[in-house]
Design a protein around this motif. Structure first.
Motif, PDB file in Angstrom:
ATOM      1  N   ILE A 110       0.822  -1.218   0.000  1.00  0.00           N
ATOM      2  CA  ILE A 110       0.000   0.000   0.000  1.00  0.00           C
ATOM      3  C   ILE A 110       0.852   1.263   0.000  1.00  0.00           C
ATOM      4  O   ILE A 110       0.332   2.363  -0.055  1.00  0.00           O
ATOM      5  N   ALA A 137       2.538   1.635  -4.734  1.00  0.00           N
ATOM      6  CA  ALA A 137       1.164   2.029  -5.017  1.00  0.00           C
ATOM      7  C   ALA A 137       1.044   3.545  -5.083  1.00  0.00           C
ATOM      8  O   ALA A 137       1.760   4.275  -4.396  1.00  0.00           O
ATOM      9  N   GLY A 147      -2.013   5.856  -4.418  1.00  0.00           N
ATOM     10  CA  GLY A 147      -3.395   5.769  -3.955  1.00  0.00           C
ATOM     11  C   GLY A 147      -3.781   4.311  -3.883  1.00  0.00           C
ATOM     12  O   GLY A 147      -3.030   3.509  -3.353  1.00  0.00           O
ATOM     13  N   ILE A 148      -4.940   3.980  -4.456  1.00  0.00           N
ATOM     14  CA  ILE A 148      -5.346   2.572  -4.376  1.00  0.00           C
ATOM     15  C   ILE A 148      -4.814   1.765  -5.562  1.00  0.00           C
ATOM     16  O   ILE A 148      -4.986   0.557  -5.616  1.00  0.00           O
ATOM     17  N   PHE A 149      -4.195   2.433  -6.528  1.00  0.00           N
ATOM     18  CA  PHE A 149      -3.719   1.685  -7.694  1.00  0.00           C
ATOM     19  C   PHE A 149      -2.288   1.232  -7.511  1.00  0.00           C
ATOM     20  O   PHE A 149      -1.446   1.968  -7.008  1.00  0.00           O
ATOM     21  N   MET A 150      -2.026   0.007  -7.925  1.00  0.00           N
ATOM     22  CA  MET A 150      -0.693  -0.523  -7.762  1.00  0.00           C
ATOM     23  C   MET A 150       0.175  -0.018  -8.901  1.00  0.00           C
ATOM     24  O   MET A 150      -0.281   0.144 -10.023  1.00  0.00           O
TER      25      MET A 150
END
Lengths: 373, 519
Positions: free
Chosen positions: B374, B379, B381-384
């Motif tokens: 995380i 990453a 934000g929420i995107f890897m």
């Protein structure tokens, strides 16, 4: 090397082989009824793909299967079994219907969005209950989701026979348990003259979204992680309970959305024959098959739903043309479920074998590397 | 076709076994390449080799699980064809597998009787079986209660049941596949005592291992395998640990790691009066006080099952203490969630590495980011961020020498040593202030063990990580730890400096004698 590639590729055909095998056994059953199986299957194929309308019907039938299948993908990837698709479809559809009945005068597009949102939320909460019970009280989710199915269906029956029954039915005294037709403003756009509606596009859009969610975001990563190894997830600092509930919530949300789309895209009202199947057409269960058939992959679930949709549509035609009892269609459906689910076991064993071979090959490669040095 | 094991009474004793020119090809690898191997009654012949050298394959051929592509097997100078384990048993060959083949809910006698025909036809003859087990137990010093349920037995006792099982079936040649991997030092001694006395009575033993000290202590002859072929067969008298390691690995191996001295920092990990409940509801830790300073390795020695696992779990936040306090870098962290501890600089190499340390179905790359996925750079934000993940994992794969076909390979295809390297890569690259290393080399071969040891020392020396090393392997503790704490029934029997203690003293403390009571 080549040997391995062939093995790996062939693995993907196992479910298809299982499907064909199920059809073969179905053929034997049809033959026993004194009907030529070729004629029967021809009718089936014709009924599913024979005309534009047939094709459109297939796609319409496949749409709820896809929504349910997507929901199942999320749940199964999180390592939990959501068998409550029927109930979540019903609750999603009911939520959307009620909101449309409450605000009949809102502008179409806004009401459509609100209806979809309520369908989403209804299904999410319904599945979320099971998720919460599983995560915090260790209640078996198979039992709880099935029980929730019953609650949803009887709740629906009560509402449709009372509070939200079509006033016209009351006035005429016919008391058919259904709601009034929803305002035409919330009808999803259709591809006239077929019954195909925008919901299919939404479903495919969500399939892509679910794919991105599961494999490209940190939340999806965590959901897949708890599905594979709870202990390691805990040791890696993941709040397993929270993500388990989330997985259920999202799983139900997609199913509920599918229910809402059935209402505003196909039926334009809610109705019941006393069971869940009257409204859902067993999509809540068939969607599980679609997901398994699609290897629990959201994109794979698209063709899998289409195939099952075709089977359901074609079966109607087959029944009409060759006069086989409708129970046979149910049996055929069941055969496919058993074979496809059973083939999953075979595929897993095969995967293990390939992986073992790879390991051996790999070790030998390392050794060669070492000797080169 | 029903074969009956019970008919094979009065087996001829195996006086001599010979395997000649054994070849076994698996897809893509030659597992056994013209192997010659022989063993005579009254000797222990060790098969030594790293993981994947072909030891297990050879023994599975002998036991009838695999069949050789080429080569012959002779028992007492007679050519035999072993098609199944049943054939092997008929020839008097028995095998104790590394993973026990027992039904936990059944009693010892029931497990032994499984698959055998009853002497009373359709009625059970468990009393007869129990009697015979008692006889065997007495003869060989394999003490175990025939009426006890297997799940109640310790690992060492379960192993005795396995041995009794094959003796019961009349075996005179025993194959023991890494029998000591699961045992404590004391249990190993006990097992060796039993095996030595069996050999004296004319039994034949094939011992598979990669623990050099044990091999030297038990065997008469040693055959070393590497990459599927025999490197050398030599009498134990001509062998030394260094020589065996070199033959096995194919290069010089450093058995003893260098141990540079370090100026110690502050007490980074402190435990104060920790009490913890075990799985059975009894206290597993009873008032543990410990401190690990920055730049030192504190070894926890003890017979396994004395609270070591619980100790590791309590520090990692996976088990809540009932009493006491834990401090890291001066902050109280008692009852913190594992995620908070991770963020605060705690790394954990778990004892059950497959269960707690990795996700087998995930790829190498995914497993490398299990704990930090995380955060930047993995990453946004929420995107890897797959580009960064790829770059970082390639770096870790090469820095930590993880042998994998690619970073997309699932962990199911990796060997135990490589899995441990991966865990090490993940945990050490986080630059932890505190490291819990629980049984870090259990089940690993010599090269991998050497690697892990070097890494732990380097981490301590260069990054001044406060390391808590928990190990059942006393040699490991003695070679790595700066100070040693001995744990017994959930209490610390004493903390000593490594070079101020004898093995004998440690042994006494491990047996429950407090340091102060040793004169």
């Amino acid at each position: 090397m080549k040997y391995r590639d062939i093995r790996e590729i062939s693995m993907n055909f196992i479910p298809i082989a299982a499907f064909l095998l199920a059809l073969l056994i179905g053929a034997i059953m049809i033959a026993f009824l004194g009907v030529n199986p070729l004629v029967a299957y021809h009718a089936l194929l014709n009924g599913a793909f024979g005309s534009i309308n047939a094709l459109a019907d297939t796609v319409v039938k496949a749409t709820p299967l896809l929504f349910v299948g997507l929901g199942i993908c999320i749940a199964f990837r999180a390592g939990v079994l959501n068998i409550g698709g029927e109930g979540q479809l019903v609750v999603g559809a009911l939520s959307a219907t009620i909101i449309c009945l409450v605000f009949p005068n809102l502008t179409g597009w806004i009401l459509i969005l609100i209806a979809l949102f309520f369908g989403f939320l209804g299904g999410a909460i319904w599945a979320g209950i099971a998720g919460f019970l599983k995560a915090y009280f260790n209640v078996n989710e198979i039992l709880s989701t099935i029980m929730l199915n019953y609650i949803a269906v009887y709740g629906m029956n009560y509402l449709l026979r009372g509070p939200i029954m079509d006033p016209l039915q009351v006035k005429l005294g016919s008391f058919i348990p259904q709601t009034a037709r929803l305002s035409q403003a919330v009808d999803l756009p259709r591809f006239i003259p077929t019954r195909l509606h925008l919901g299919t596009i939404i479903a495919i859009f969500f399939a892509i979204l679910v794919y991105i969610f599961l494999w490209r975001t940190t939340i999806g990563f965590r959901i897949r992680m708890i599905g594979q190894n709870i202990q390691a997830s805990r040791a890696s600092g993941i709040n397993v309970q929270k993500y388990m509930v989330l997985a259920f919530f999202l799983s139900g949300a997609l199913v509920g959305l599918g229910g809402a789309i059935e209402v505003i895209g196909v039926h334009h009202r809610m109705f019941t024959d006393g069971s869940a199947t009257g409204f859902t057409g067993s999509a809540g269960f068939n969607g599980i098959v679609a997901a398994l058939f699609g290897q629990l992959h959201p994109i794979g679930t698209i063709p899998a739903s289409l195939l099952l949709g075709a089977l359901l549509t074609g079966a109607n035609k087959m029944q009409r043309v060759v006069q086989v009892p409708s129970a046979l269609i149910g049996a055929l459906n069941g055969l496919i479920v058993i074979f496809v689910v059973g083939s999953e076991y075979l595929r897993r064993r095969q995967t293990r074998r390939v992986e073992r071979i790879m390991k051996v090959e790999h070790n030998s490669k390392n050794k060669n590397k070492k000797e080169d040095k | 076709m029903k074969k009956d094991i019970s008919k094979i009474t009065n087996l001829t004793k195996v006086e001599k076994l010979e395997m000649r020119g054994i070849v076994k090809q698996f897809p893509g690898v030659l597992a056994n390449d013209r192997i010659d191997f022989d063993v005579r009654a009254g000797e222990v012949h060790t098969l030594l080799g790293e993981n994947g050298a072909g030891k297990s394959t050879l023994m599975k051929i002998l036991y009838g699980i695999y069949h050789q592509d080429k080569g012959e097997i002779y028992v007492n100078e007679k050519l035999v064809n072993i098609r199944s384990p049943l054939d092997a048993i008929r020839l008097g060959i028995g095998m104790v597998h590394q993973h026990f083949m027992l039904v936990p809910t059944l009693t010892v006698a029931e497990n032994v009787a499984l698959g055998l025909r009853s002497s009373r036809k359709y009625l059970l003859d468990l009393d007869v079986v129990s009697e015979r087990i008692r006889e065997l137990a007495k003869d060989h010093g394999l003490y175990v209660d025939p009426e006890a349920k297997v799940w109640q037995l310790s690992v060492g006792e379960q192993q005795r049941v396995e041995i009794i099982k094959i003796l019961y079936r009349g075996a005179s040649l025993l194959i023991l596949d890494e029998p000591t991997a699961v045992l404590t030092p004391q249990e190993v001694e006990e097992l060796f005592r039993v095996l030595r006395s069996m050999v004296k009575r004319g039994y034949t033993i094939i011992f598979i291992s990669h623990k050099l000290r044990e091999v030297l202590s038990l065997s008469n002859r040693i055959t070393i395998l590497r990459d599927g072929h025999v490197v050398k067969t030599l009498p134990t008298a001509e062998a030394t640990q260094e020589k065996l390691a070199r033959l096995m690995v194919g290069r010089e191996v450093l058995l003893q790691v260098e141990h540079p001295s370090v100026k110690l920092g502050r007490a980074t990990l402190v435990l104060e009066g920790i009490w913890v409940q075990g799985d059975e509801g009894l206290p597993a830790l009873r008032g543990i006080d410990l401190e690990v300073r920055s730049g030192e390795i504190l070894g926890i020695a003890g017979v396994s099952g004395n609270g070591q696992s619980e100790l590791a779990e309590v520090i990692a936040g996976l088990r809540k203490p009932t009493k006491g306090k834990v401090y890291i870098k001066g902050t109280e962290v008692t009852n913190w969630a594992p995620s908070q501890l991770l963020e605060y600089g705690l790394s954990y190499i778990p004892e059950e590495r497959i269960r707690d340390g990795i996700v087998q179905e995930f790829t190498v790359e995914e497993n490398l980011i299990l704990k930090d996925h995380i955060h930047q750079p993995y990453a946004n934000g929420i995107f890897m961020n797959f580009k960064n993940i790829a770059r970082e994992s390639e770096r870790l794969i090469s820095d930590f020498d993880i042998r994998t076909p690619s970073r997309y390979t699932s962990l199911k295809s990796l060997s135990g040593g490589n899995i441990q390297k991966l865990i090490l890569a993940r945990e050490l690259s986080r630059k932890p202030g505190v490291l819990i290393a629980s049984q870090p080399t259990r089940g690993l071969d010599v090269s991998a063990t050497e690697y892990v040891h070097r890494q732990l020392i380097e981490q301590r020396t260069k990054l001044k990580t406060a390391t808590l090393l928990i190990s059942d392997d006393l040699d490991e503790i003695l070679s790595l730890a700066d100070r040693i704490a001995v744990i017994y029934e959930g209490k610390i029997m004493g903390v000593v400096k490594r070079n101020e203690v004898s093995v004998g003293e440690l042994g006494m403390m491990m047996g429950g004698v407090h340091k102060d009571k040793i004169k």
